[in-house]
Design a protein around this motif. Structure first.
Motif, PDB file in Angstrom:
ATOM      1  N   LEU A   1      61.177  52.350  30.564  1.00 31.41           N
ATOM      2  CA  LEU A   1      61.232  51.739  31.890  1.00 31.41           C
ATOM      3  C   LEU A   1      62.254  52.423  32.793  1.00 31.41           C
ATOM      4  CD1 LEU A   1      60.875  47.875  31.457  1.00 31.41           C
ATOM      5  CD2 LEU A   1      59.376  49.429  32.705  1.00 31.41           C
ATOM      6  N   ILE A   2      63.432  52.712  32.288  1.00 33.57           N
ATOM      7  CA  ILE A   2      64.449  53.288  33.161  1.00 33.57           C
ATOM      8  C   ILE A   2      64.013  54.656  33.659  1.00 33.57           C
ATOM      9  CG2 ILE A   2      65.831  54.305  31.289  1.00 33.57           C
ATOM     10  CD1 ILE A   2      67.075  52.779  34.621  1.00 33.57           C
ATOM     11  N   ARG A   3      63.279  55.391  32.853  1.00 36.86           N
ATOM     12  CA  ARG A   3      62.765  56.691  33.300  1.00 36.86           C
ATOM     13  C   ARG A   3      61.762  56.503  34.435  1.00 36.86           C
ATOM     14  NH1 ARG A   3      61.186  57.947  28.829  1.00 36.86           N
ATOM     15  NH2 ARG A   3      62.953  59.175  28.133  1.00 36.86           N
ATOM     16  N   GLN A   4      60.820  55.591  34.262  1.00 35.80           N
ATOM     17  CA  GLN A   4      59.776  55.382  35.263  1.00 35.80           C
ATOM     18  C   GLN A   4      60.332  54.744  36.536  1.00 35.80           C
ATOM     19  OE1 GLN A   4      57.611  53.174  32.287  1.00 35.80           O
ATOM     20  NE2 GLN A   4      55.914  54.626  32.333  1.00 35.80           N
ATOM     21  N   LEU A   5      61.279  53.822  36.389  1.00 37.37           N
ATOM     22  CA  LEU A   5      61.857  53.162  37.553  1.00 37.37           C
ATOM     23  C   LEU A   5      62.701  54.122  38.380  1.00 37.37           C
ATOM     24  CD1 LEU A   5      62.824  49.850  35.767  1.00 37.37           C
ATOM     25  CD2 LEU A   5      61.092  50.094  37.543  1.00 37.37           C
ATOM     26  N   THR A   6      63.346  55.056  37.719  1.00 37.87           N
ATOM     27  CA  THR A   6      64.088  56.084  38.453  1.00 37.87           C
ATOM     28  C   THR A   6      63.139  56.880  39.328  1.00 37.87           C
ATOM     29  OG1 THR A   6      65.762  56.228  36.706  1.00 37.87           O
ATOM     30  CG2 THR A   6      65.577  58.102  38.211  1.00 37.87           C
ATOM     31  N   GLU A   7      61.966  57.234  38.794  1.00 31.42           N
ATOM     32  CA  GLU A   7      60.969  57.957  39.576  1.00 31.42           C
ATOM     33  C   GLU A   7      60.478  57.133  40.764  1.00 31.42           C
ATOM     34  OE1 GLU A   7      57.845  59.183  36.980  1.00 31.42           O
ATOM     35  OE2 GLU A   7      59.197  60.137  35.550  1.00 31.42           O
ATOM     36  N   LEU A   8      60.436  55.819  40.612  1.00 33.26           N
ATOM     37  CA  LEU A   8      59.969  54.945  41.688  1.00 33.26           C
ATOM     38  C   LEU A   8      61.048  54.667  42.740  1.00 33.26           C
ATOM     39  CD1 LEU A   8      57.841  52.329  39.697  1.00 33.26           C
ATOM     40  CD2 LEU A   8      56.997  54.008  41.354  1.00 33.26           C
TER      41      LEU A   8
ATOM     42  N   THR B   1      56.964  44.889  35.522  1.00 29.66           N
ATOM     43  CA  THR B   1      58.115  45.534  36.150  1.00 29.66           C
ATOM     44  C   THR B   1      57.682  46.679  37.057  1.00 29.66           C
ATOM     45  OG1 THR B   1      59.615  44.945  34.353  1.00 29.66           O
ATOM     46  CG2 THR B   1      60.213  46.844  35.681  1.00 29.66           C
ATOM     47  N   LEU B   2      56.838  47.549  36.544  1.00 29.66           N
ATOM     48  CA  LEU B   2      56.398  48.709  37.331  1.00 29.66           C
ATOM     49  C   LEU B   2      55.547  48.267  38.525  1.00 29.66           C
ATOM     50  CD1 LEU B   2      55.538  51.148  34.417  1.00 29.66           C
ATOM     51  CD2 LEU B   2      57.576  51.152  35.861  1.00 29.66           C
ATOM     52  N   ALA B   3      54.680  47.260  38.303  1.00 29.93           N
ATOM     53  CA  ALA B   3      53.848  46.764  39.401  1.00 29.93           C
ATOM     54  C   ALA B   3      54.710  46.156  40.501  1.00 29.93           C
ATOM     55  CB  ALA B   3      52.851  45.740  38.872  1.00 29.93           C
ATOM     56  N   ALA B   4      55.701  45.361  40.126  1.00 26.54           N
ATOM     57  CA  ALA B   4      56.552  44.704  41.110  1.00 26.54           C
ATOM     58  C   ALA B   4      57.365  45.717  41.919  1.00 26.54           C
ATOM     59  CB  ALA B   4      57.489  43.719  40.412  1.00 26.54           C
ATOM     60  N   CYS B   5      57.937  46.720  41.252  1.00 25.44           N
ATOM     61  CA  CYS B   5      58.717  47.733  41.973  1.00 25.44           C
ATOM     62  C   CYS B   5      57.841  48.541  42.928  1.00 25.44           C
ATOM     63  CB  CYS B   5      59.401  48.657  40.971  1.00 25.44           C
ATOM     64  SG  CYS B   5      60.820  47.913  40.152  1.00 25.44           S
TER      65      CYS B   5
END
Length: 250
Positions: A95-102, A232-236
């Protein structure tokens, strides 16, 4: 062709001989085979980029001369903090990897009532260091200018107490009456947003009530039950689309 890009610790920026040491230096010399005179791009994790040239290189130490400073413009105009309930196994790493990209600005892990790995609290320092390293590597890859701030894991009520500084606060809950949408009392152009996502078992009713008392809006993510990491990814993504730099008005 874009230049090779490397992280330079902020304390090195003002030094007479800025340098990179350790495994990153070995990667520059042994893997990338860069040498003195080669141009590179450096970034300090605080929004600044630097055009530089390598002045000396060894597997233990690579030194640079900085030629130009410039602003990195890949940051979202809205600062999003994700309060993420601790998930089991290595889901948090992904998650932290993908959220950083977002474009996430801050990550605030916390222990909810239904978080499974409560015994992992003793490992929190090790996990925090790993998450910081993952976030930095993701910033290098996606060409962001800032490294997301990662807070130490905390309890649910401590997370709520940290929410006072935000313009907009949303807690996503599978039993919310409506999907994502805000009524007229929410700010139209918030600058700082906190969103909270629960663990695998979801939030309990008491947690939702306490969040609402602290000013959180409740929202859902459609009629299907999503895994916590999917939610998490959908919400961000939704927040970046509506308020950040992923929508039609960006």
């Amino acid at each position: 062709m874009s230049l090779r890009r490397f992280y330079l610790a902020p304390e090195m920026i003002g030094s007479l001989q800025p340098e990179i040491t350790g495994s990153d230096a070995g990667h520059i010399c042994r893997v990338l085979r860069l040498s003195p005179g080669d141009a590179v791009e450096l970034f300090d994790g605080a929004g600044n980029g630097y055009r530089a040239k390598i002045t000396s290189a060894s597997p233990r130490r690579v030194a640079f001369s900085i030629e130009k400073k410039f602003a990195l413009l890949a940051e979202s105009p809205v600062h999003i903090t994700l309060a993420q309930a601790i998930l089991k196994d290595r889901k948090m790493d992904d998650l932290i990897r993908q959220l950083t990209e977002l474009g996430l600005d801050r990550w605030m892990p916390f222990y909810a009532a239904r978080s499974v790995p409560l015994q992992a609290k003793k490992e929190s320092a090790t996990r925090l260091a790993r998450w910081e390293k993952i976030a930095l590597e993701a910033v290098k890859q996606c060409r962001r200018g800032r490294v997301p701030r990662i807070a130490p894991a905390r309890d649910f009520d401590d997370m709520l107490a940290a929410s006072d500084e935000y313009d907009l606060k949303i807690i996503f809950w599978e039993e919310a009456a409506q999907a994502f949408g805000l009524n007229g009392t929410a700010p139209l152009k918030p600058k700082k947003i906190m969103l909270a996502i629960g663990p695998e078992g979801g939030f309990d009713a008491g947690e939702i009530q306490r969040a609402q008392a602290c000013g959180f809006f409740t929202a859902g993510l459609g009629p299907r039950i999503l895994r916590s990491e999917t939610a998490t990814l959908a919400a961000c993504t939704l927040l970046q689309y509506r308020f950040g730099d992923m929508g039609p008005g960006s």
